[in-house]
Design a protein around this motif. Structure first.
Motif, PDB file in Angstrom:
ATOM      1  N   ARG A   1      32.431  36.812  28.232  1.00  0.00           N
ATOM      2  CA  ARG A   1      32.003  37.779  27.215  1.00  0.00           C
ATOM      3  C   ARG A   1      32.212  39.233  27.649  1.00  0.00           C
ATOM      4  O   ARG A   1      32.687  40.060  26.865  1.00  0.00           O
ATOM      5  N   PRO A   2      31.860  39.607  28.889  1.00  0.00           N
ATOM      6  CA  PRO A   2      32.038  41.018  29.281  1.00  0.00           C
ATOM      7  C   PRO A   2      33.473  41.516  29.206  1.00  0.00           C
ATOM      8  O   PRO A   2      33.699  42.730  29.157  1.00  0.00           O
ATOM      9  N   SER A   3      34.465  40.617  29.209  1.00  0.00           N
ATOM     10  CA  SER A   3      35.861  41.062  29.153  1.00  0.00           C
ATOM     11  C   SER A   3      36.190  41.733  27.828  1.00  0.00           C
ATOM     12  O   SER A   3      37.143  42.515  27.744  1.00  0.00           O
ATOM     13  N   HIS A   4      35.401  41.468  26.776  1.00  0.00           N
ATOM     14  CA  HIS A   4      35.665  42.117  25.495  1.00  0.00           C
ATOM     15  C   HIS A   4      35.354  43.609  25.555  1.00  0.00           C
ATOM     16  O   HIS A   4      35.832  44.370  24.705  1.00  0.00           O
ATOM     17  N   ALA A   5      34.558  44.028  26.518  1.00  0.00           N
ATOM     18  CA  ALA A   5      34.248  45.450  26.668  1.00  0.00           C
ATOM     19  C   ALA A   5      35.495  46.266  26.970  1.00  0.00           C
ATOM     20  O   ALA A   5      35.580  47.444  26.618  1.00  0.00           O
ATOM     21  N   TYR A   6      36.493  45.648  27.627  1.00  0.00           N
ATOM     22  CA  TYR A   6      37.728  46.360  27.932  1.00  0.00           C
ATOM     23  C   TYR A   6      38.521  46.682  26.666  1.00  0.00           C
ATOM     24  O   TYR A   6      39.418  47.527  26.684  1.00  0.00           O
ATOM     25  N   LEU A   7      38.215  45.999  25.573  1.00  0.00           N
ATOM     26  CA  LEU A   7      38.872  46.258  24.295  1.00  0.00           C
ATOM     27  C   LEU A   7      38.058  47.211  23.429  1.00  0.00           C
ATOM     28  O   LEU A   7      38.436  47.487  22.294  1.00  0.00           O
ATOM     29  N   GLY A   8      36.923  47.695  23.955  1.00  0.00           N
ATOM     30  CA  GLY A   8      36.044  48.525  23.152  1.00  0.00           C
ATOM     31  C   GLY A   8      35.245  47.726  22.145  1.00  0.00           C
ATOM     32  O   GLY A   8      34.745  48.281  21.160  1.00  0.00           O
ATOM     33  N   LEU A   9      35.120  46.432  22.375  1.00  0.00           N
ATOM     34  CA  LEU A   9      34.391  45.545  21.461  1.00  0.00           C
ATOM     35  C   LEU A   9      33.133  45.017  22.136  1.00  0.00           C
ATOM     36  O   LEU A   9      33.028  45.004  23.361  1.00  0.00           O
ATOM     37  N   SER A  10      32.205  44.545  21.330  1.00  0.00           N
ATOM     38  CA  SER A  10      30.939  44.060  21.854  1.00  0.00           C
ATOM     39  C   SER A  10      31.095  42.672  22.467  1.00  0.00           C
ATOM     40  O   SER A  10      31.734  41.793  21.883  1.00  0.00           O
ATOM     41  N   PRO A  11      30.486  42.456  23.642  1.00  0.00           N
ATOM     42  CA  PRO A  11      30.449  41.103  24.213  1.00  0.00           C
ATOM     43  C   PRO A  11      29.571  40.149  23.417  1.00  0.00           C
ATOM     44  O   PRO A  11      29.555  38.955  23.712  1.00  0.00           O
ATOM     45  N   GLY A  12      28.838  40.665  22.430  1.00  0.00           N
ATOM     46  CA  GLY A  12      28.000  39.816  21.592  1.00  0.00           C
ATOM     47  C   GLY A  12      28.801  39.168  20.481  1.00  0.00           C
ATOM     48  O   GLY A  12      29.737  38.399  20.722  1.00  0.00           O
ATOM     49  N   LEU A  13      28.483  39.519  19.241  1.00  0.00           N
ATOM     50  CA  LEU A  13      29.151  38.884  18.102  1.00  0.00           C
ATOM     51  C   LEU A  13      30.646  39.163  18.052  1.00  0.00           C
ATOM     52  O   LEU A  13      31.423  38.323  17.591  1.00  0.00           O
ATOM     53  N   ASP A  14      31.079  40.348  18.516  1.00  0.00           N
ATOM     54  CA  ASP A  14      32.516  40.637  18.481  1.00  0.00           C
ATOM     55  C   ASP A  14      33.308  39.635  19.307  1.00  0.00           C
ATOM     56  O   ASP A  14      34.424  39.250  18.942  1.00  0.00           O
ATOM     57  N   PHE A  15      32.767  39.213  20.458  1.00  0.00           N
ATOM     58  CA  PHE A  15      33.484  38.282  21.328  1.00  0.00           C
ATOM     59  C   PHE A  15      33.829  36.986  20.608  1.00  0.00           C
ATOM     60  O   PHE A  15      34.902  36.409  20.836  1.00  0.00           O
ATOM     61  N   GLU A  16      32.945  36.531  19.739  1.00  0.00           N
ATOM     62  CA  GLU A  16      33.182  35.249  19.074  1.00  0.00           C
ATOM     63  C   GLU A  16      33.697  35.374  17.644  1.00  0.00           C
ATOM     64  O   GLU A  16      33.983  34.354  17.008  1.00  0.00           O
ATOM     65  N   THR A  17      33.838  36.603  17.131  1.00  0.00           N
ATOM     66  CA  THR A  17      34.334  36.775  15.764  1.00  0.00           C
ATOM     67  C   THR A  17      35.584  37.639  15.684  1.00  0.00           C
ATOM     68  O   THR A  17      36.257  37.641  14.652  1.00  0.00           O
ATOM     69  N   LYS A  18      35.914  38.368  16.731  1.00  0.00           N
ATOM     70  CA  LYS A  18      37.126  39.205  16.749  1.00  0.00           C
ATOM     71  C   LYS A  18      38.035  38.670  17.860  1.00  0.00           C
ATOM     72  O   LYS A  18      37.926  39.055  19.025  1.00  0.00           O
ATOM     73  N   ILE A  19      38.932  37.778  17.477  1.00  0.00           N
ATOM     74  CA  ILE A  19      39.804  37.073  18.424  1.00  0.00           C
ATOM     75  C   ILE A  19      41.183  37.732  18.428  1.00  0.00           C
ATOM     76  O   ILE A  19      41.729  38.056  17.363  1.00  0.00           O
ATOM     77  N   THR A  20      41.734  37.904  19.600  1.00  0.00           N
ATOM     78  CA  THR A  20      43.108  38.400  19.732  1.00  0.00           C
ATOM     79  C   THR A  20      43.994  37.253  20.188  1.00  0.00           C
ATOM     80  O   THR A  20      43.725  36.625  21.213  1.00  0.00           O
ATOM     81  N   ALA A  21      45.035  36.979  19.405  1.00  0.00           N
ATOM     82  CA  ALA A  21      45.995  35.924  19.741  1.00  0.00           C
ATOM     83  C   ALA A  21      47.284  36.551  20.256  1.00  0.00           C
ATOM     84  O   ALA A  21      47.651  37.661  19.858  1.00  0.00           O
ATOM     85  N   LYS A  22      47.962  35.826  21.133  1.00  0.00           N
ATOM     86  CA  LYS A  22      49.198  36.324  21.739  1.00  0.00           C
ATOM     87  C   LYS A  22      50.356  35.416  21.301  1.00  0.00           C
ATOM     88  O   LYS A  22      50.733  34.476  22.017  1.00  0.00           O
ATOM     89  N   PRO A  23      50.934  35.675  20.120  1.00  0.00           N
ATOM     90  CA  PRO A  23      51.914  34.737  19.556  1.00  0.00           C
ATOM     91  C   PRO A  23      53.201  34.617  20.351  1.00  0.00           C
ATOM     92  O   PRO A  23      53.918  33.620  20.218  1.00  0.00           O
ATOM     93  N   ASN A  24      53.529  35.616  21.170  1.00  0.00           N
ATOM     94  CA  ASN A  24      54.764  35.511  21.963  1.00  0.00           C
ATOM     95  C   ASN A  24      54.496  35.042  23.382  1.00  0.00           C
ATOM     96  O   ASN A  24      55.304  35.259  24.291  1.00  0.00           O
ATOM     97  N   ALA A  25      53.371  34.363  23.586  1.00  0.00           N
ATOM     98  CA  ALA A  25      53.008  33.913  24.931  1.00  0.00           C
ATOM     99  C   ALA A  25      54.066  32.980  25.524  1.00  0.00           C
ATOM    100  O   ALA A  25      54.425  33.103  26.705  1.00  0.00           O
ATOM    101  N   ALA A  26      54.557  32.025  24.736  1.00  0.00           N
ATOM    102  CA  ALA A  26      55.543  31.073  25.263  1.00  0.00           C
ATOM    103  C   ALA A  26      56.842  31.780  25.657  1.00  0.00           C
ATOM    104  O   ALA A  26      57.438  31.480  26.696  1.00  0.00           O
ATOM    105  N   GLU A  27      57.256  32.718  24.831  1.00  0.00           N
ATOM    106  CA  GLU A  27      58.469  33.486  25.120  1.00  0.00           C
ATOM    107  C   GLU A  27      58.310  34.283  26.425  1.00  0.00           C
ATOM    108  O   GLU A  27      59.200  34.299  27.280  1.00  0.00           O
ATOM    109  N   LEU A  28      57.164  34.936  26.576  1.00  0.00           N
ATOM    110  CA  LEU A  28      56.902  35.701  27.790  1.00  0.00           C
ATOM    111  C   LEU A  28      56.826  34.787  29.009  1.00  0.00           C
ATOM    112  O   LEU A  28      57.312  35.127  30.095  1.00  0.00           O
ATOM    113  N   LEU A  29      56.207  33.632  28.830  1.00  0.00           N
ATOM    114  CA  LEU A  29      56.060  32.686  29.926  1.00  0.00           C
ATOM    115  C   LEU A  29      57.425  32.222  30.426  1.00  0.00           C
ATOM    116  O   LEU A  29      57.688  32.183  31.639  1.00  0.00           O
TER     117      LEU A  29
END
Length: 360
Positions: A89-117
């Motif tokens: 949860r505390p890692s969401h603070a690096y995005l300027g988001l709350s470790p509370g409800l934001d952590f479980e309702t504001k999700i960031t997906a990385k769609p090019n993960a396989a390409e980067l990998l």
């Protein structure tokens, strides 16, 4: 840390946190004040938002002495499972988001993960070693069933004969049994399934959008049936609430096909401690003081001990007794063996159209 009051205009359904404490790096705090207008607002259901981030790299490196891997991939930031105790949860603070409800309702997906990998493991001089998935947030959280980012990463590693380990409590892992089973046949994958409790009602409170305990046992059974070595991860062990179930969880996992087990006592880093205390007062007020007293008995009188060497184990009589129970149960159930080293010897670029076929 004092948590802000709950927003009365939000309807929460199956959420772990109840509010949005400000991220620790934010210079401002917000407070609700009556503006003098008695105009009722229409409450609305808080829904999950998923944003996409196209990064430039995907493999994270670490040198922590407490972690048995040196590289990891996290296809998502935040996790909709909403586990109230989640150390990420505390890692969401690096995005300027709350470790509370934001952590479980504001999700960031990385769609090019396989390409980067594929690009990173294909670089000249890359030294192969197992890549760990699920080390921060779950790669098989609900949105994965639609986006398939983890599936794409698995396909890359399958094609390159690159070993991996994964930790999950998401049932979507069973979708990928074809790739995981094939890699298991080459000794290139090991899985860990996290089970905190066998009590379905308690699980709904602790982990509101994660699969039920019975489903996680089914996941172990399915992975083992596909030939994947499975470790049951009894983590976190919460004193008073889930700690009495330790042996029962291990027994059920062994019967489902797990061949190894691990255990981590509850740890409450940074913003997780006040969030967990708030959760206790909402769901188990009569046990809250007892739970926290037992937690602090394993953490040097504090809610959390961040020191390397003790943060994953705890210390003191309480922690020693818990470890002794775990070791005895692990030995009795035949879960004491570790997972065999994953095979790195076959790592190579996948064949391309026009490549000459090998004779042997």
């Amino acid at each position: 840390m004092t948590l802000p009051p709950r927003d009365p205009d939000e309807i929460l359904r199956a959420r772990g946190a109840d509010t949005r404490p400000a991220a620790r790096f934010e210079p401002y705090r917000t407070e609700r004040e009556h503006d003098g207008w008695d105009i009722p607002a229409e409450p609305s259901l808080l829904r999950t938002e998923v944003t996409h981030e196209r990064g430039r790299s995907i493999i994270s490196r670490n040198r922590s002495p407490d972690i048995p891997f040196d590289r990891s991939v996290n296809p998502y930031r935040g996790c909709e499972h909403g586990c109230i105790y989640c150390f990420a949860r505390p890692s969401h603070a690096y995005l300027g988001l709350s470790p509370g409800l934001d952590f479980e309702t504001k999700i960031t997906a990385k769609p090019n993960a396989a390409e980067l990998l594929a690009a990173q493991i294909g670089r000249p001089g890359y030294a192969v070693a197992p890549i760990a998935f699920g080390t921060n947030t779950d790669p098989y959280q609900p949105v994965e069933s639609q986006l398939g980012i983890m599936r794409g990463c698995l396909q890359v590693l399958h094609d390159w004969n690159h070993p991996l380990s994964l930790v999950t409590r998401g049932a979507t892992v069973m979708r990928d049994l074809d790739l995981l089973g094939a890699m298991a046949g080459r000794g290139q994958v090991a899985a860990g399934v996290s089970i905190t409790t066998l009590d379905a009602a308690l699980a709904r409170q602790l982990e509101p959008r994660a699969p039920a305990p019975a489903t996680r046992l089914r996941m172990i059974r399915a992975l083992a049936g596909a030939g994947v070595p499975v470790r049951v991860m009894v983590a976190p062990v919460i004193p008073v609430l889930t700690e009495p179930e330790l042996e029962r969880i291990m027994q059920a996992a062994r019967e489902a096909g797990a061949t190894a087990a691990s255990m981590i006592p509850l740890r409450l880093p940074l913003e997780v401690a006040p969030l967990f205390r708030d959760w206790l007062e909402r769901h188990h007020p009569g046990k809250a003081a007892h739970v926290m007293a037992r937690v602090q008995a394993m953490r040097g009188g504090r809610d959390n001990d961040p020191r390397f060497g003790t943060r994953m184990r705890g210390e003191g009589i309480e922690a020693d007794l818990l470890r002794q129970r775990f070791r005895l149960a692990r030995k009795r159930l035949g879960l004491a063996g570790g997972v065999e080293a994953l095979d790195c010897s076959r790592f190579a670029p996948p064949p391309r159209t026009g490549d000459q076929l090998a004779l042997f």
